[in-house]
Design a protein around this motif. Structure first.
Motif, PDB file in Angstrom:
ATOM      1  N   VAL A  80      -7.483   6.989  15.479  1.00 50.74           N
ATOM      2  CA  VAL A  80      -8.568   6.993  14.496  1.00 50.74           C
ATOM      3  C   VAL A  80      -8.450   8.245  13.636  1.00 50.74           C
ATOM      4  O   VAL A  80      -8.156   9.332  14.143  1.00 50.74           O
ATOM      5  CB  VAL A  80      -9.959   6.991  15.181  1.00 50.74           C
ATOM      6  N   LYS A  81      -8.648   8.072  12.354  1.00 47.78           N
ATOM      7  CA  LYS A  81      -8.809   9.206  11.452  1.00 47.78           C
ATOM      8  C   LYS A  81     -10.036   8.896  10.588  1.00 47.78           C
ATOM      9  O   LYS A  81     -10.516   7.760  10.592  1.00 47.78           O
ATOM     10  CB  LYS A  81      -7.551   9.383  10.591  1.00 47.78           C
ATOM     11  N   GLU A  82     -10.544   9.874   9.870  1.00 50.40           N
ATOM     12  CA  GLU A  82     -11.766   9.688   9.115  1.00 50.40           C
ATOM     13  C   GLU A  82     -11.689   8.464   8.210  1.00 50.40           C
ATOM     14  O   GLU A  82     -11.004   8.466   7.198  1.00 50.40           O
ATOM     15  CB  GLU A  82     -12.068  10.943   8.276  1.00 50.40           C
ATOM     16  N   GLY A  83     -12.366   7.381   8.618  1.00 49.92           N
ATOM     17  CA  GLY A  83     -12.445   6.184   7.785  1.00 49.92           C
ATOM     18  C   GLY A  83     -11.373   5.156   8.028  1.00 49.92           C
ATOM     19  O   GLY A  83     -11.375   4.103   7.383  1.00 49.92           O
ATOM     20  N   VAL A  84     -10.426   5.406   8.957  1.00 51.91           N
ATOM     21  CA  VAL A  84      -9.348   4.439   9.187  1.00 51.91           C
ATOM     22  C   VAL A  84      -9.076   4.284  10.677  1.00 51.91           C
ATOM     23  O   VAL A  84      -9.068   5.260  11.426  1.00 51.91           O
ATOM     24  CB  VAL A  84      -8.057   4.845   8.429  1.00 51.91           C
ATOM     25  N   LEU A  85      -8.878   3.032  11.086  1.00 52.35           N
ATOM     26  CA  LEU A  85      -8.503   2.689  12.457  1.00 52.35           C
ATOM     27  C   LEU A  85      -7.099   2.112  12.441  1.00 52.35           C
ATOM     28  O   LEU A  85      -6.737   1.351  11.540  1.00 52.35           O
ATOM     29  CB  LEU A  85      -9.461   1.644  13.037  1.00 52.35           C
ATOM     30  N   VAL A 137       0.855  -1.185   0.000  1.00 55.37           N
ATOM     31  CA  VAL A 137       0.000   0.000   0.000  1.00 55.37           C
ATOM     32  C   VAL A 137       0.894   1.238   0.000  1.00 55.37           C
ATOM     33  O   VAL A 137       1.786   1.371   0.837  1.00 55.37           O
ATOM     34  CB  VAL A 137      -0.931   0.002   1.228  1.00 55.37           C
ATOM     35  N   LYS A 138       0.636   2.145  -0.948  1.00 58.43           N
ATOM     36  CA  LYS A 138       1.463   3.359  -1.018  1.00 58.43           C
ATOM     37  C   LYS A 138       0.736   4.596  -0.510  1.00 58.43           C
ATOM     38  O   LYS A 138       1.359   5.526   0.010  1.00 58.43           O
ATOM     39  CB  LYS A 138       1.973   3.592  -2.438  1.00 58.43           C
ATOM     40  N   GLU A 139      -0.595   4.629  -0.615  1.00 59.90           N
ATOM     41  CA  GLU A 139      -1.346   5.801  -0.181  1.00 59.90           C
ATOM     42  C   GLU A 139      -2.717   5.394   0.345  1.00 59.90           C
ATOM     43  O   GLU A 139      -3.286   4.389  -0.087  1.00 59.90           O
ATOM     44  CB  GLU A 139      -1.557   6.792  -1.343  1.00 59.90           C
ATOM     45  N   LEU A 140      -3.232   6.201   1.269  1.00 58.10           N
ATOM     46  CA  LEU A 140      -4.627   6.132   1.647  1.00 58.10           C
ATOM     47  C   LEU A 140      -5.389   7.068   0.710  1.00 58.10           C
ATOM     48  O   LEU A 140      -4.992   8.224   0.527  1.00 58.10           O
ATOM     49  CB  LEU A 140      -4.828   6.567   3.099  1.00 58.10           C
ATOM     50  N   ILE A 141      -6.437   6.576   0.097  1.00 54.87           N
ATOM     51  CA  ILE A 141      -7.221   7.398  -0.831  1.00 54.87           C
ATOM     52  C   ILE A 141      -8.177   8.278  -0.029  1.00 54.87           C
ATOM     53  O   ILE A 141      -8.973   7.779   0.774  1.00 54.87           O
ATOM     54  CB  ILE A 141      -8.014   6.517  -1.814  1.00 54.87           C
ATOM     55  N   LYS A 142      -8.096   9.589  -0.250  1.00 52.73           N
ATOM     56  CA  LYS A 142      -8.929  10.539   0.490  1.00 52.73           C
ATOM     57  C   LYS A 142      -9.831  11.301  -0.470  1.00 52.73           C
ATOM     58  O   LYS A 142      -9.369  11.800  -1.501  1.00 52.73           O
ATOM     59  CB  LYS A 142      -8.047  11.513   1.272  1.00 52.73           C
ATOM     60  N   GLU A 143     -11.088  11.348  -0.115  1.00 50.73           N
ATOM     61  CA  GLU A 143     -12.069  12.110  -0.879  1.00 50.73           C
ATOM     62  C   GLU A 143     -12.911  12.923   0.084  1.00 50.73           C
ATOM     63  O   GLU A 143     -13.552  12.363   0.971  1.00 50.73           O
ATOM     64  CB  GLU A 143     -12.950  11.180  -1.722  1.00 50.73           C
ATOM     65  N   GLY A 157     -12.078  14.732   2.551  1.00 46.71           N
ATOM     66  CA  GLY A 157     -11.652  14.562   3.934  1.00 46.71           C
ATOM     67  C   GLY A 157     -11.874  13.178   4.510  1.00 46.71           C
ATOM     68  O   GLY A 157     -11.549  12.934   5.681  1.00 46.71           O
ATOM     69  N   GLN A 158     -12.375  12.246   3.716  1.00 48.73           N
ATOM     70  CA  GLN A 158     -12.657  10.885   4.185  1.00 48.73           C
ATOM     71  C   GLN A 158     -11.733   9.894   3.488  1.00 48.73           C
ATOM     72  O   GLN A 158     -11.498   9.998   2.278  1.00 48.73           O
ATOM     73  CB  GLN A 158     -14.113  10.520   3.878  1.00 48.73           C
ATOM     74  N   ILE A 159     -11.200   8.942   4.244  1.00 44.16           N
ATOM     75  CA  ILE A 159     -10.396   7.881   3.638  1.00 44.16           C
ATOM     76  C   ILE A 159     -11.339   6.810   3.118  1.00 44.16           C
ATOM     77  O   ILE A 159     -12.153   6.258   3.873  1.00 44.16           O
ATOM     78  CB  ILE A 159      -9.395   7.317   4.660  1.00 44.16           C
ATOM     79  N   VAL A 160     -11.243   6.517   1.824  1.00 43.87           N
ATOM     80  CA  VAL A 160     -12.205   5.622   1.172  1.00 43.87           C
ATOM     81  C   VAL A 160     -11.532   4.377   0.589  1.00 43.87           C
ATOM     82  O   VAL A 160     -12.128   3.659  -0.205  1.00 43.87           O
ATOM     83  CB  VAL A 160     -12.984   6.372   0.073  1.00 43.87           C
ATOM     84  N   GLY A 161     -10.289   4.127   0.975  1.00 45.38           N
ATOM     85  CA  GLY A 161      -9.588   2.959   0.485  1.00 45.38           C
ATOM     86  C   GLY A 161      -8.105   3.224   0.348  1.00 45.38           C
ATOM     87  O   GLY A 161      -7.581   4.186   0.923  1.00 45.38           O
ATOM     88  N   VAL A 162      -7.434   2.384  -0.432  1.00 46.98           N
ATOM     89  CA  VAL A 162      -5.986   2.485  -0.566  1.00 46.98           C
ATOM     90  C   VAL A 162      -5.565   2.298  -2.015  1.00 46.98           C
ATOM     91  O   VAL A 162      -6.243   1.619  -2.793  1.00 46.98           O
ATOM     92  CB  VAL A 162      -5.263   1.428   0.309  1.00 46.98           C
ATOM     93  N   SER A 163      -4.434   2.910  -2.362  1.00 47.61           N
ATOM     94  CA  SER A 163      -3.791   2.622  -3.644  1.00 47.61           C
ATOM     95  C   SER A 163      -2.517   1.845  -3.362  1.00 47.61           C
ATOM     96  O   SER A 163      -1.908   1.989  -2.291  1.00 47.61           O
ATOM     97  CB  SER A 163      -3.477   3.915  -4.399  1.00 47.61           C
ATOM     98  N   THR A 164      -2.107   1.012  -4.305  1.00 53.88           N
ATOM     99  CA  THR A 164      -0.963   0.131  -4.094  1.00 53.88           C
ATOM    100  C   THR A 164       0.025   0.233  -5.252  1.00 53.88           C
ATOM    101  O   THR A 164      -0.245   0.879  -6.268  1.00 53.88           O
ATOM    102  CB  THR A 164      -1.414  -1.345  -3.964  1.00 53.88           C
ATOM    103  N   THR A 165       1.156  -0.426  -5.078  1.00 53.07           N
ATOM    104  CA  THR A 165       2.168  -0.478  -6.138  1.00 53.07           C
ATOM    105  C   THR A 165       1.950  -1.657  -7.068  1.00 53.07           C
ATOM    106  O   THR A 165       2.723  -1.872  -7.996  1.00 53.07           O
ATOM    107  CB  THR A 165       3.573  -0.587  -5.523  1.00 53.07           C
TER     108      THR A 165
END
Length: 351
Positions: A268-273, A122-128, A130-138
């Motif tokens: 905790v952050k928006e959408g991620v534990l 996983v390289k990034e948390l996808i944010k839309e 202000g909410q984390i809605v998933g992840v991007s990977t390599t």
């Protein structure tokens, strides 16, 4: 790809979160950056004895080689004086080979319905908005995973530069780290399986060293290969005498936090534990319990379609046994006064 929950990291915390969430009926994907679960290793493989440990381990121990822990000695290596000799009164637990233990947890998570992908970093948390809605990977085969909730379990790496805890929730002070080596040693003299030895000394080369004897190998950590070789060459202390003829059969590097074992102020952050070491916790059992709590809170948040409920995870942790009794191995005397007190209190840990 879409799912209810994406778990970053297939260590004990992440896998127990995945297993629990899948058992709750959620669609769970686990992403592990390495090509094998359980590697690299960076701990002794000690499952601290407590109600939680004995309950879950009774269900899997037939599938694993393990060593029952029977004693801990705290020793001055220069004088040989035993400062504390603590017999198992329920705190002992088990020593396990981490790679095998983690793979058994992976099997349990998969059996519960979770999906596991190896070699996916996983390289990034996808944010839309202000909410984390998933992840991007390599990974070209799985470049993106969209999830209603993300659970970050990227371990000690999370505190290092580029780690998600350091980027998202923790301060530089909280994430200050140092590096070391975990070794599996063959040929350690006088190492009795299941009898843990902790060395306390004013000599900085010896201070904080420990031996964790399994049935066939002994686990120990050093700051570097040179550190290990220098200790091997000395004859003036008990530890050096024990490892004089020993040879490493496994060496793995690891970072560690200077404030080992203490949760970050935010987990905790928006959408991620954040769970396990990624939440600031230490210890296999402590990490698994954080994964359990995170999965239960996630289930409720998704079920009620209210991600604000994820904030309850922080309160659950603050009110938990693992928060009150941290696995703060390098700070035992400062926090508890003695190893005996630490072990006696920690054996009461439960969900």
């Amino acid at each position: 790809m879409r799912c209810d929950v994406v778990v970053i990291g297939a260590g004990p915390a992440g896998l127990w979160a995945a297993k629990t969430a899948a058992e709750e009926g959620l669609d769970v994907i686990v992403l592990e950056e390495h090509p094998a679960v359980g590697l690299p290793k960076h701990c002794s493989g000690w499952l601290l004895g407590c109600e939680f440990t004995y309950k879950f381990f009774s269900e899997i121990k037939e599938a694993l080689p393990y060593q029952k822990v029977s004693k801990m000695r705290v020793i001055d290596p220069l004088s040989g004086q035993i400062k504390e000799e603590i017999e198992d009164t329920g705190w002992g637990g088990y020593l396990v080979r981490r790679e095998l233990f983690d793979r058994e947890l992976a099997r349990l998570a998969l059996r519960a319905g979770a999906k596991l992908f190896l070699n996916v970093k996983v390289k990034e948390l996808i944010k839309e908005e202000g909410q984390i809605v998933g992840v991007s990977t390599t990974s070209r085969r799985l470049p993106e995973v969209r999830a209603r909730v993300s659970i970050c379990a990227d371990g000690l790496k999370s505190a290092t530069s580029g780690g998600f805890a350091r980027r998202e929730i923790a301060s530089d002070e909280e994430t200050e780290t140092y590096t070391g080596l975990q070794m599996e040693l063959a040929g350690v003299e006088g190492a009795n399986p299941g009898e843990i030895e902790i060395y306390e000394s004013e000599d900085p080369m010896l201070s904080g060293r420990s031996l964790w004897p399994h049935a066939s190998v002994t686990l120990a950590s050093f700051s570097s290969v040179d550190h290990f070789l220098q200790l091997k060459g000395r004859k003036d202390n008990l530890l050096s005498q024990k490892i004089f003829k020993a040879s490493p059969i496994y060496i793995g590097g690891f970072p560690n936090r200077k404030k080992m074992g203490f949760f970050y102020r935010k987990v905790v952050k928006e959408g991620v534990l954040f769970v396990g070491e990624a939440a600031g916790s230490s210890g296999i059992v402590h990490g698994m319990i954080t994964g359990f709590y995170a999965a239960k809170i996630t289930k409720r948040a998704i079920e009620e379609d209210n991600l604000g409920i994820l904030r309850d995870y922080e309160e659950v942790l603050r009110n938990s046994d693992i928060y009150r009794n941290p696995f703060c191995y390098r700070h035992i005397r400062e926090v508890y006064g003695s190893y005996t007190k630490w072990l006696e209190v920690s054996k009461e840990i439960k969900l």
